[in-house]
Design a protein around this motif. Sequence first.
Motif, PDB file in Angstrom:
ATOM      1  N   LEU A  59       0.822  -1.202   0.000  1.00 23.17           N
ATOM      2  CA  LEU A  59       0.000   0.000   0.000  1.00 23.17           C
ATOM      3  C   LEU A  59       0.860   1.257   0.000  1.00 23.17           C
ATOM      4  O   LEU A  59       0.388   2.341  -0.292  1.00 23.17           O
ATOM      5  CB  LEU A  59      -0.904   0.003   1.235  1.00 23.17           C
ATOM      6  N   ALA A  61      -6.168 -14.149  10.612  1.00 23.08           N
ATOM      7  CA  ALA A  61      -6.631 -13.632   9.324  1.00 23.08           C
ATOM      8  C   ALA A  61      -7.336 -12.298   9.512  1.00 23.08           C
ATOM      9  O   ALA A  61      -7.141 -11.358   8.737  1.00 23.08           O
ATOM     10  CB  ALA A  61      -7.563 -14.641   8.670  1.00 23.08           C
ATOM     11  N   ILE A  62      -8.154 -12.212  10.573  1.00 30.58           N
ATOM     12  CA  ILE A  62      -8.905 -10.974  10.781  1.00 30.58           C
ATOM     13  C   ILE A  62      -7.971  -9.859  11.241  1.00 30.58           C
ATOM     14  O   ILE A  62      -8.097  -8.711  10.807  1.00 30.58           O
ATOM     15  CB  ILE A  62     -10.056 -11.222  11.772  1.00 30.58           C
ATOM     16  N   LEU A  78      -6.418  -8.470   8.290  1.00 34.10           N
ATOM     17  CA  LEU A  78      -7.348  -7.594   7.557  1.00 34.10           C
ATOM     18  C   LEU A  78      -7.391  -6.211   8.212  1.00 34.10           C
ATOM     19  O   LEU A  78      -7.304  -5.181   7.539  1.00 34.10           O
ATOM     20  CB  LEU A  78      -8.751  -8.220   7.558  1.00 34.10           C
ATOM     21  N   LEU A  79      -7.493  -6.205   9.550  1.00 30.32           N
ATOM     22  CA  LEU A  79      -7.577  -4.923  10.250  1.00 30.32           C
ATOM     23  C   LEU A  79      -6.289  -4.122  10.074  1.00 30.32           C
ATOM     24  O   LEU A  79      -6.321  -2.896   9.972  1.00 30.32           O
ATOM     25  CB  LEU A  79      -7.882  -5.147  11.736  1.00 30.32           C
ATOM     26  N   ARG A 114      -4.432  -4.118   7.445  1.00 27.23           N
ATOM     27  CA  ARG A 114      -4.474  -3.493   6.124  1.00 27.23           C
ATOM     28  C   ARG A 114      -5.361  -2.262   6.150  1.00 27.23           C
ATOM     29  O   ARG A 114      -5.047  -1.228   5.565  1.00 27.23           O
ATOM     30  CB  ARG A 114      -4.989  -4.487   5.085  1.00 27.23           C
ATOM     31  N   LEU A 115      -6.499  -2.379   6.865  1.00 21.15           N
ATOM     32  CA  LEU A 115      -7.408  -1.233   6.930  1.00 21.15           C
ATOM     33  C   LEU A 115      -6.747  -0.056   7.639  1.00 21.15           C
ATOM     34  O   LEU A 115      -6.835   1.081   7.189  1.00 21.15           O
ATOM     35  CB  LEU A 115      -8.705  -1.615   7.646  1.00 21.15           C
ATOM     36  N   ARG A 123      -4.149   1.806   5.648  1.00 22.22           N
ATOM     37  CA  ARG A 123      -4.612   2.738   4.628  1.00 22.22           C
ATOM     38  C   ARG A 123      -5.372   3.923   5.220  1.00 22.22           C
ATOM     39  O   ARG A 123      -5.165   5.055   4.812  1.00 22.22           O
ATOM     40  CB  ARG A 123      -5.506   1.989   3.636  1.00 22.22           C
ATOM     41  N   ALA A 124      -6.239   3.639   6.191  1.00 24.85           N
ATOM     42  CA  ALA A 124      -7.167   4.690   6.598  1.00 24.85           C
ATOM     43  C   ALA A 124      -6.903   5.247   7.995  1.00 24.85           C
ATOM     44  O   ALA A 124      -7.576   6.163   8.419  1.00 24.85           O
ATOM     45  CB  ALA A 124      -8.598   4.170   6.518  1.00 24.85           C
ATOM     46  N   VAL A 180     -10.363   4.112  12.687  1.00 25.50           N
ATOM     47  CA  VAL A 180     -11.542   3.736  11.910  1.00 25.50           C
ATOM     48  C   VAL A 180     -12.171   2.441  12.407  1.00 25.50           C
ATOM     49  O   VAL A 180     -13.294   2.141  12.054  1.00 25.50           O
ATOM     50  CB  VAL A 180     -11.210   3.599  10.410  1.00 25.50           C
ATOM     51  N   ILE A 181     -11.451   1.691  13.227  1.00 24.05           N
ATOM     52  CA  ILE A 181     -11.965   0.377  13.624  1.00 24.05           C
ATOM     53  C   ILE A 181     -12.509   0.431  15.042  1.00 24.05           C
ATOM     54  O   ILE A 181     -11.854   0.941  15.948  1.00 24.05           O
ATOM     55  CB  ILE A 181     -10.855  -0.675  13.490  1.00 24.05           C
TER      56      ILE A 181
END
Lengths: 245, 499
Positions: free
Chosen positions: B314, B356-357, B360-361, B363-364, B367-368, B372-373
Motif C-alpha cells: 500500500l 486472518a482478521i 485484515l484490520l 491493512r485497513l 490505509r485509513a 476507523v476500527i
Amino acid sequence: METALKKSELVARLRSDILSLQGFRAPALGVKHDDFGLGPVMKTFPEGVFPRVGMHEFVSNSPEQTAATSGFMAALAGKMMKEDGLCVWLGRHRTVYPFALSQFGVSPDRVIFVDLKKDKDLLWAIEEALKCDALSAVVGEIKELNLTESRRLQLTVEESRVTGLLHRVAPRLSNPVAAVCRWRISPLPGASDLVLPGIGFPRWQVTIEKVRSGEPGSWRLEFRDGSFELITESVSFHQYTAKAG
Amino acid sequence: MKRYVAIWFRHLLVDRVLLRQPELAGKPFALAAKERGRMLVKAASRDAQKLGIEAGMVLADARAVQPELEVLDYDPLLAEKLLLALAEWAIRYSPLVAVDLPDGLILDASGCAHLWGSETAYLKDIASRLKASGYDVRTAMADTIGAAWAVARYSRAFPIIEPGEQLSALLQLPPHALRLDAAVVEKMQKLGLYQIKSFIYMPPSVLRRRFGQGTLDQIGKALGNSQEAFEPVCPVEPYQERLSSLEPIRTATGIEIAIQKLLEMLCARLVKDGKGARQAVLRCYRIDGEIQQVAIGTSGPSCSASHMFKLFELKISSIEPALGIELFVMEAPVVEHLGNAQEALWDLSSANKMTAIAELLDRLTARAGADVIHRYLPAQHHWPERAITEAVSLTDQPQTDWRTDQHRPVQLLAEPERIIVSAPVPDYPPMLFRYKGDIHRIKKADGPSRIEQEWWISDGLHRDYYAVEDEQGGRYWIFRLGHYGEETNPEWFIHGFFA
C-alpha cells in the motif's frame, strides 16, 4: 418421445451446470441447507437455496426503511454467524446502535465496525473485508455504487465465498448493479389486535425486486423470538370476541 | 593458553558525568543517594577526592569539608548500563567481553593481540582509545582473570604479565588484590599480613582454617590452578536485512521484488527466534544520497512475509526512486514474542481466524488510520450513549451479557434531534409529532420509560422515552426531556429508529 425426454434431461443438466458456474450449488441429497428461517422466501431462489456466495443488495430511501433494512440485515448476518462467527460492518456515517443488534440474534461484540470517511476508501475496505474468508458476513453501507464497482465486489465474493450484504442508503439513482438479488425492506404497522397494547415485534414488507435465475416476490414477515415468521392475518380481537359470542 | 585483559575504570561514573556536563570540570562534585535515611556519597570527583571526600561518606560530612560541593543524583543501575555499552564497544578487541561489576571489563584476549602487532600495542590501543573518549582507565594482561584484575588495580609495574608469571607479579600486592571478603582482609591486616607474599606460601590447610575455603579459591583463580567463570556479553543483533542492487532500481516492480526478498529473509530470522514484528521500516538509499523511508505497523506480532508485504504494497507508491535506488534496508525495530504454539493445538480454527482478521484490520489501518476500527462491549449503564464501551483489542471478551430485555432502536442518531409534538399531559405519549417537516400521526406507543442521568457522571435532566409507531408503520424512539413545569414546556427529541 424418447429423444424429447433426453432433451429435457439434457436441458435440466445444463441449467444446473450454469447455476453452479454462477456460484449456486444444488442441494446435495441428505444435506440440510440453511434457510435462515426465511421459509417461503426461499422459493424465490434458484433450487430453493439461499445464495451464500454472492452480493446481496439492499436499497432504502427513508430513515424508517434504513432502520428496517438494518434490522433485517442484522438478523440475516446473525443467522450466518451462528455461534462463533465474526462479521465486519463498514460504513461512512454509521448510525447503527451496536447495543440493539443483540435483539436480532447478533452478539454485538462479534461485530467489528469500520467507519471510513471517503467512498473510495470504503469500497476498497469492503473489497478487502470480502477477501477475508475468516469472516461469516460483511455488511457494507454505501450511498452510490456503479456497475463496475459492484462487479468487482461480486467477483471477490465468488473467490472467497464470504456473503456480502450491501446496503445502499438513499441512493440518488437505483442503477443496476451486479448482485445476486436486490432486496427492499419497508416497515409494516404492527399487529392490529387489541389484546396486547404497544408496538410489538418488528414487521417488514420484504420485497425481492430482482434475483438472478429466480422469481422475484414480496412477503410480509415478522421477526419474532429470533426467527422470521410469515404474517398470517390473525383473527382480530373484535372478531374473536364476536365469534365467542 | 588463555590470555585475559582487565580494564579498570577508575572513575567510571564521574567520567560519565563529565562527558555529559563538561562545565563541571575542575569543580568538586559528588554523586549521592539515599541510604538508611541519610544521604551517602557514592562517587566523588577528583577535585572532591583531593579535599578528602570519598565514596561511602555521609553527604553532610562532605558538605562540612566543602560547602560548595555540587551534588548529583546517583543512579544505581547506571554503572551496569554503561559497562554493558562499553563491553559492546570492546568487542572490536575480542569477541569475548565480560562485564566486571562494579567498575571493570574483562576481555578474553587469547589469540587477539597479534592482530595489533604485539600485546603491548594491543593494550596501548585499548587504553589510549578509552582515554581519548574521556575515561580514566588502567589495564593489565595476564594468564588469569584474577591476576589481570589485581595488576590493573594494585600494581604500578609493567601491566603485561608474561605467561606463567602470575605468582611473581602478585607477591608485592596487598591482599585486597585477591578479591577477598572485607572481613578476611581485615583479619589479615590485624595479623600483619600486608602483602600476598606473607601468606601465599602457607600450607593450604592452615589458610583454610584461618581464612576459609573462599581465600583458597581466590588464590587458585589468580594463579590459574582453578577455573574462573567467564560470562561474555551477547549484543542484541538488530532485526535488519540489507539488499544492495547491481543496478539502480527505478520501477515499482523492482521495489516489490526487493521488499519480498527482504521480508522473506527477515521473517525466516523472526520465525527462528520465535518473534513477530510489530513495526517494520524500509529504507531505500538512492544514488543521489537521499533516503526514502516507509514504515508499517501491525496490530499483533507477525512473522508472515506475505502479510507484511501486503502492508508495504500500500505504501510503495509513496517511494520516489528518482534516479534509482541502490540499497534497500529492512528493519524490524519493535519485535515481540509470538504467542506459543500450544494455543493452536486446542483452538486451531479460531486462532487461524483471528490471525486472518487481525491481518485484515492491519491493512485497513495502514490505509485509513487507526481510528476507523471499533468494537464494542456492554457497559452497565442504562443511559443509551453509555450502554456500550469501546473494546481495546480484538480478543477482549464481554464481562457481562448483552441485555435483550431493553428495547433499543437499531438506528441511533448521534445527537438527539428536536421534534415538535402535541401530547396530552401528564404522561401520555404524543398524538403526533413533526420531524423534518413531516407529520407523523402516532397509532401505537410503548412507554414512558424513564432513564435518569447518572449523577456521579453528569448532571442534567432525565429522559422519558416512548417507542411509537405511526400509521405508515415507521417506529421511532422519542423522549421528553425533564418534567412539565409551571411555565415551561419540556422539549421533545427523536433519538432513533426501530427496525
